[in-house]
Design an enzyme around this catalytic site. Structure first.
Site, PDB file in Angstrom:
ATOM      1  CE  LYS A 121      -1.317   1.077   3.741  1.00 25.77           C
ATOM      2  NZ  LYS A 121      -1.773   1.121   5.114  1.00 25.77           N
TER       3      LYS A 121
ATOM      4  CD  GLU B 182      -3.201   2.734   8.077  1.00 28.40           C
ATOM      5  OE1 GLU B 182      -4.167   1.945   7.955  1.00 28.40           O
ATOM      6  OE2 GLU B 182      -2.026   2.360   8.199  1.00 28.40           O
TER       7      GLU B 182
ATOM      8  NE  ARG C 277       1.219  -4.681  10.754  1.00 27.30           N
ATOM      9  CZ  ARG C 277       0.766  -4.313   9.587  1.00 27.30           C
ATOM     10  NH1 ARG C 277       1.402  -3.434   8.881  1.00 27.30           N
ATOM     11  NH2 ARG C 277      -0.343  -4.828   9.086  1.00 27.30           N
TER      12      ARG C 277
END
Length: 827
Positions: free
Chosen positions: A31, A215, A597
């Site tokens: 992203k 986000e 993550r």
DNA sequence: TCATGACTAACTGTT
DNA sequence: TTAGTCATGA
């Protein structure tokens, strides 16, 4: 060529120039890459960089993006910032329109709490004890929902709501009369500005033609309205987001903003990025198995072509201390073996308080680390004190700043005196500083108090005279004029010495600011920057350190190896979220974010005993652990077959513990078998166990006496190895001085490297300019003994203002001056 | 009227 | 563990 490295889906998102686009991006789907490349692409297509605005939630994300864009587009200046910083900038231009001065102050949570308490005191509510927290949260929530004080008053609801309806307007009036805003106001004021002034909205809409939001699932109402207002005439809004990563519901984030994007922008183009480029198959499957338990979500297929990878580890330790030590040992081991570097590791936890044990363990083993902490440094008392002087000088209406410092250091101005000033101010509609100027005329104020107050006002005025100097000089003047430095230097306590070091660091930050803003570096912009940073500014991707941070802060980042600690019921999910199914889902998303993550290795751990509010308490495995697929995982109970010697142990405190824990003479299944762990002993942590055993006496009676029955061999060897590894880590880090925190009251780990070198170089001529520090006693051949009042500039251009005992104040360019430190510098 | 030391209650997450 | 409150002595 810009597009070459992109996949078709990514390219599709990048090359969509005009019109709204929604990029639904799963974790690890590239992203950030898409956003940064899109910026570059836009510029390549001829869009002026000034017309692009990229908004993020955290400074960390903004910086990360800036850095990446800078690599793609050297020299282009695209505005990338957090919503709040963007709002602050806009407000500077339009402050009067919302009832503020241009030099308004931004109150942090602590400051606004202070205001709120004052308001609560003054309102004399019939309900005796309302938790200020509660009220604050309600007001914050209202602001995020764009409910103004007036509107709120119009529709009181529940019991708290009734109080809030009274308090909110008073609180707001108070902020405005101090020309101050809280964090939420930044957004609220801007949203209203855009709503009430169509011509401004139009101008800004045209200025920021291409807006990108990261986000998007975390935007609240206020942010949503701002975005809509700026994307009306030029609806080139590119939003990226992932409903599964929405973790800010408590702050008013509204999932509908992303779920209904298509309704808001019917012509929207939607791009899905579902392929994960980050994690191993195993990690992804485990994470997916967790998130599918959420009801409120859109199904999404994450897939990856990465390797299968190692099983995800799920470890139960006995104590939080062993947990920390084991993780430290694992890191040391991997670094030592040359497989990884410190920067490859990250440790995540649900709440900040959990970092302590890790810090201790890392420190002990010589592992360089950085903590990404919300605001730590700028929240320190001494820092806030010093800044408050600057704030008051910058905004004389700032009553919170004044109250903070009027008696700090103590000047004999107590609560009573302040109350009287406050009364007077209230009656005449004056800011406190104005009231203080009239101290002599206020009845009821003793003449002694009046004199003290007058002296304080004079101090502020003297600082005010240099308000337009370099920021470092202003702060230096604060330190000397206020007596703050003197207070600390006079004190011999270690705590105060640390405060001095922190202040030194603040001066360094100011110097850096001055250097970066040779022309536009106003005190005001420095203060703004300082208010809106959280310490993550110091999170340096480049340095070779292990990263410690909360799961919230971890969003958007990735690491080869991730440890998630304290996966225990009440921690994750947090106890306050357990009752509400929606909040529970958010907790699950949070863990999902944390897990995803990780690229190669992931370990989830918990401890059976954990210190909680100073007391040791039993912890139960998080219910989330039971949702994970055990066939993908390696389940470890790192208990090493140790037993407890009853009578000497300390775990017995806590009333409900007794019954079940000692019956089996050890930590058998009875006490911990909650179904989440197999009894599968793996000597994962042998070394740590031995080390702890060896150092058992260290913590005296507070630690349980542990006798290791299983692992008794070659502990000396192992310890030697660990030491060596630690040394290696240090050595590897030599060019970049390891910021090893020295103790609990250290300056923050992340910033320690910045601390000015106060200890270098005995005085041989020429005296290096960095030897001179604020407050230092110096000798001048003609003027004699003096003291450095303020410093500014860098290198050869570094200037000092010195107050001489006999010759008054003078300024010097240090490199050309005959100044030298007075007496021998110790250290 | 203040300063100081003992005591107590609270402690999610971010800007 | 720590910030904030309260009581006490100067």
């Amino acid at each position: 060529m810009l597009l070459e490295s992109l996949t078709p889906a990514q390219r599709e998102a990048v090359t969509h120039v005009d019109g709204p686009v929604l990029i639904l991006a799963g974790p690890g789907s590239g992203k950030t890459r898409v956003v940064t490349h899109r910026v570059a692409y836009l510029v390549e297509q001829g869009v002026a960089p000034g017309q692009i605005l990229a908004l993020t939630f955290t400074n960390k994300a903004a910086e990360e993006m800036s850095a990446r864009v800078a690599r793609l587009l050297p020299g282009a200046s695209v505005w990338m910032s957090t919503f709040h910083r963007f709002a602050a900038r806009l407000l500077r231009d339009y402050a009067p329109l919302v009832g503020l001065d241009e030099n308004f102050t931004i109150y942090d949570a602590q400051d606004s709490r202070h205001v709120l308490k004052r308001v609560l005191d003054e309102l004399d509510l019939d309900t005796p004890h309302v938790a200020p927290e509660r009220v604050a949260a309600a007001i914050s929530r209202a602001k995020n929902d764009l409910v103004t004080a007036e509107e709120y008053a119009a529709r009181p609801g529940n019991p708290t709501g009734r109080i809030v309806a009274k308090v909110y307007p008073a609180y707001q009036r108070r902020l405005l009369s101090s020309s101050a805003v809280d964090f939420d106001d930044l957004l609220l004021h801007v949203a209203q500005l855009l709503r009430n002034h169509p011509e401004i909205r139009q101008t800004l809409d045209a200025r920021y033609r291409y807006i990108m939001v990261d986000e998007y699932q975390d935007t609240n109402r206020a942010q949503y309205v701002i975005l809509r207002a700026l994307s009306h005439d030029y609806p080139n809004l590119a939003a990226t987001g992932d409903p599964d990563q929405s973790i800010y519901g408590w702050r008013g984030a509204d999932l509908n903003n992303i779920l209904e994007f298509e309704v808001d922008f019917p012509e929207v183009h939607i791009v899905r990025l579902e392929r994960n480029y980050r994690s191993t198959k195993r990690i992804l499957r485990v994470a997916d198995a967790l998130i599918v338990n959420n009801v409120r979500r859109k199904h999404k297929d994450l897939y990856t072509q990465n390797d299968e990878g190692a099983p995800v580890r799920m470890v139960a330790y006995r104590t939080h201390k062993e947990e920390a030590e084991s993780i430290a040992a694992q890191i040391v081991h991997q670094v030592q073996s040359g497989r990884r570097r410190p920067r490859d590791f990250a440790v995540f936890y649900r709440i900040n308080a959990l970092s302590r044990a890790l810090e201790d363990a890392f420190h002990e083993q010589g592992i360089p680390y950085q903590i990404v902490h919300g605001q730590e440094f700028y929240q320190r008392k001494e820092i806030k004190d010093v800044l408050a002087y600057a704030q008051l000088v910058n905004n004389p209406r700032d009553d919170v700043a004044l109250e903070r410092i009027i008696n700090m250091p103590t000047r004999g101005i107590g609560k009573k005196t302040v109350d009287r000033l406050s009364d007077h101010a209230g009656r005449h509609g004056l800011p406190l500083l104005e009231a203080a100027r009239q101290a002599g005329m206020i009845e009821g104020l003793s003449s002694r108090a009046a004199v003290s107050v007058a002296r304080f006002v004079a101090t502020i005025d003297r600082i005010g005279e240099v308000a337009h100097d370099a920021v470092e000089a202003v702060l230096g003047t604060v330190l000397s004029e206020s007596g703050y430095r003197e207070m600390l230097t006079d004190s011999q306590t270690e705590e105060d010495q640390n405060r001095l070091a922190n202040i030194e660091e603040l001066l360094t930050a100011a110097r850096e600011f001055d250097t970066q803003h040779p022309d536009d570096g106003t005190l005001e912009s420095f203060l703004e920057q300082v208010c809106l940073v959280n310490e993550t500014d110091d999170w340096e991707v480049e340095t070779d350190k292990v990263t410690l941070m909360t799961m919230h802060a971890a969003k958007g980042l990735e690491f080869p190896v991730v440890y998630i600690i304290a996966t225990e019921e009440g921690i994750i999910p947090h106890e306050r979220s357990q009752k509400d199914p929606l909040q529970l889902e958010e907790e699950r998303r949070l863990l999902f974010v944390a897990m995803t993550r990780s690229a190669h290795e992931l370990q989830l751990s918990r401890a059976v005993y954990r210190n909680f509010r100073g007391q040791r308490r039993r912890a139960i495995a998080s219910s989330f652990l039971m949702e994970l697929p055990r066939q993908e995982m390696e389940i470890v109970e790192a208990f090493f077959g140790t037993t407890w010697e009853s009578g000497t142990d300390d775990y017995r405190r806590g009333d409900d513990d007794r019954s079940d824990q000692f019956g089996d003479g050890g930590f058998g299944d009875a006490s911990i078998d909650d179904g989440a762990f197999d009894v599968d002993q793996t000597p994962l942590n042998e070394r740590t166990a031995r080390q702890r055993g060896g150092a058992g006496g260290r913590s005296g009676g507070r630690t349980a006496n542990v006798s290791s029955t299983a692992s008794t061999t070659s502990s000396a060897d192992d310890r030697a190895r660990i030491t060596t590894a630690a040394a290696l880590v240090d050595a590897a880090n030599e060019e970049d001085p390891p910021a090893l925190p020295s103790d609990k009251s250290r300056t923050t780990a992340g910033t320690a490297g910045r601390t000015a070198g106060t200890r270098a170089t005995p005085a041989i001529k020429p005296v290096p300019t960095e030897v001179f520090v604020q407050g230092m006693a110096v000798v001048h051949p003609e003027h004699g003994l003096g003291k450095i009042v303020a410093l500014s500039g860098e290198g050869d251009r570094r200037k000092a203002t010195v107050a001489f005992v006999t010759a008054g104040e003078r300024k010097f360019v240090l490199a050309k001056s005959p100044l030298r430190p007075a007496g021998e510098q110790r250290h």
